[in-house]
Design a protein around this motif. Structure first.
Motif, short mmCIF file in Angstrom:
data_model
loop_
_atom_site.label_atom_id
_atom_site.label_comp_id
_atom_site.label_asym_id
_atom_site.label_seq_id
_atom_site.Cartn_x
_atom_site.Cartn_y
_atom_site.Cartn_z
N VAL A 1 81.29 51.35 -11.22
CA VAL A 1 81.04 52.70 -10.87
C VAL A 1 79.64 52.24 -9.16
O VAL A 1 79.94 51.83 -8.27
CB VAL A 1 80.92 54.03 -10.85
N VAL A 2 78.54 51.66 -10.66
CA VAL A 2 77.46 51.18 -9.55
C VAL A 2 77.40 49.76 -8.77
O VAL A 2 76.98 50.27 -7.82
CB VAL A 2 75.87 51.84 -10.42
N SER A 3 77.89 48.78 -9.69
CA SER A 3 77.93 48.03 -9.33
C SER A 3 79.03 48.03 -7.55
O SER A 3 78.98 46.84 -7.02
CB SER A 3 79.04 46.93 -10.24
N ARG A 4 80.29 48.64 -7.37
CA ARG A 4 80.94 48.84 -6.47
C ARG A 4 80.47 49.66 -5.62
O ARG A 4 81.30 49.77 -4.20
CB ARG A 4 82.44 49.35 -6.78
N ARG A 5 79.60 49.83 -5.72
CA ARG A 5 78.56 50.59 -3.96
C ARG A 5 78.64 50.28 -2.76
O ARG A 5 77.55 49.45 -3.01
CB ARG A 5 77.30 51.44 -4.60
N PRO A 6 78.86 50.85 -1.78
CA PRO A 6 78.10 49.85 -0.62
C PRO A 6 76.88 49.77 -0.72
O PRO A 6 76.34 50.16 -0.77
CB PRO A 6 79.39 51.09 0.71
N LEU A 7 76.80 48.20 -0.40
CA LEU A 7 75.11 47.24 0.43
C LEU A 7 74.98 48.18 1.69
O LEU A 7 73.76 48.20 1.72
CB LEU A 7 75.62 46.48 0.32
N HIS A 8 74.90 48.72 2.39
CA HIS A 8 75.06 48.87 3.85
C HIS A 8 74.96 50.66 4.10
O HIS A 8 73.69 50.35 4.56
CB HIS A 8 75.74 48.26 4.41
N LYS A 9 74.65 51.61 3.10
CA LYS A 9 75.09 52.72 3.67
C LYS A 9 73.20 53.12 3.80
O LYS A 9 72.95 53.42 4.66
CB LYS A 9 75.03 53.63 2.19
N THR A 10 72.45 52.74 2.97
CA THR A 10 70.86 52.97 2.81
C THR A 10 70.35 52.09 4.56
O THR A 10 69.81 52.78 5.65
CB THR A 10 70.31 52.01 2.12
N PRO A 11 70.71 50.64 4.63
CA PRO A 11 70.05 50.46 5.90
C PRO A 11 70.41 51.44 7.29
O PRO A 11 70.00 51.69 7.98
CB PRO A 11 70.72 48.94 5.68
N VAL A 12 71.35 51.78 6.92
CA VAL A 12 72.36 52.10 8.01
C VAL A 12 71.64 53.51 8.20
O VAL A 12 71.37 53.67 9.39
CB VAL A 12 73.92 52.59 8.16
N ALA A 13 71.15 54.13 7.35
CA ALA A 13 70.09 55.53 7.42
C ALA A 13 69.56 55.54 8.25
O ALA A 13 68.64 56.20 8.93
CB ALA A 13 70.37 56.53 6.03
N VAL A 14 68.62 54.32 7.40
CA VAL A 14 67.20 54.09 7.91
C VAL A 14 67.21 53.57 9.72
O VAL A 14 66.42 53.91 10.49
CB VAL A 14 66.73 52.64 7.18
#
Length: 148
Positions: free
Chosen positions: A11-24
């Protein structure tokens, strides 16, 4: 290794990479609006400088977020949500374009660096962000999935 641990790693390996930078990036663009309003009310140049720095940081992190969103989209990390990811990606690109022009406006000197054009562009970027939030909420993409 237990089955639960293996599933949790999957599940962790399938998390989207872009979510945190979008929030910042979104936080930087919202902060730009707040510092623009403060500059408009106080005419203290420090707030215009803060706006310019927030725009720069938001643009750098926003470009990174768009690149990571494309990686997520084309590598299958957004498997079930690929269809609803395109409007979000296009909306974030619109925010980046508005913010790029806002950064050009903020590069001017004195009062005209913020009022009225810079403030208007900051408001426009935040309105698009709010519309994106409504769009994602309507797609129901913010549901928490429980893996047993």
């Amino acid at each position: 290794m237990s089955v639960a641990r293996a599933q949790s790693k999957l599940v962790v390996s399938r998390r989207p990479l872009h979510k945190t930078p979008v929030a910042v990036a979104n936080a930087c663009f919202i902060g730009t609006l707040l510092t623009d309003v403060t500059y408009w009310q106080s005419a203290e140049m420090m707030w215009a400088d803060f706006s310019a720095w927030l725009l720069f940081a938001g643009l750098v992190v926003g470009v990174l977020a768009v690149l990571l969103a494309l990686v997520d989209l084309f590598t299958g990390r957004l498997s079930g949500a690929a269809r609803s990811a395109w409007p979000s990606l296009l909306g974030n690109l619109i925010v980046l374009v508005i913010s790029f022009f806002n950064a050009l406006v903020h590069s001017r000197d004195a009062w005209t660096s913020v009022v009225p054009t810079g403030l208007t562009l900051s408001v426009a970027a935040v309105i698009v962000l709010l519309l994106l939030c409504l769009l994602e909420w309507s797609f129901g993409r913010n549901r928490v999935e429980v893996v047993e």
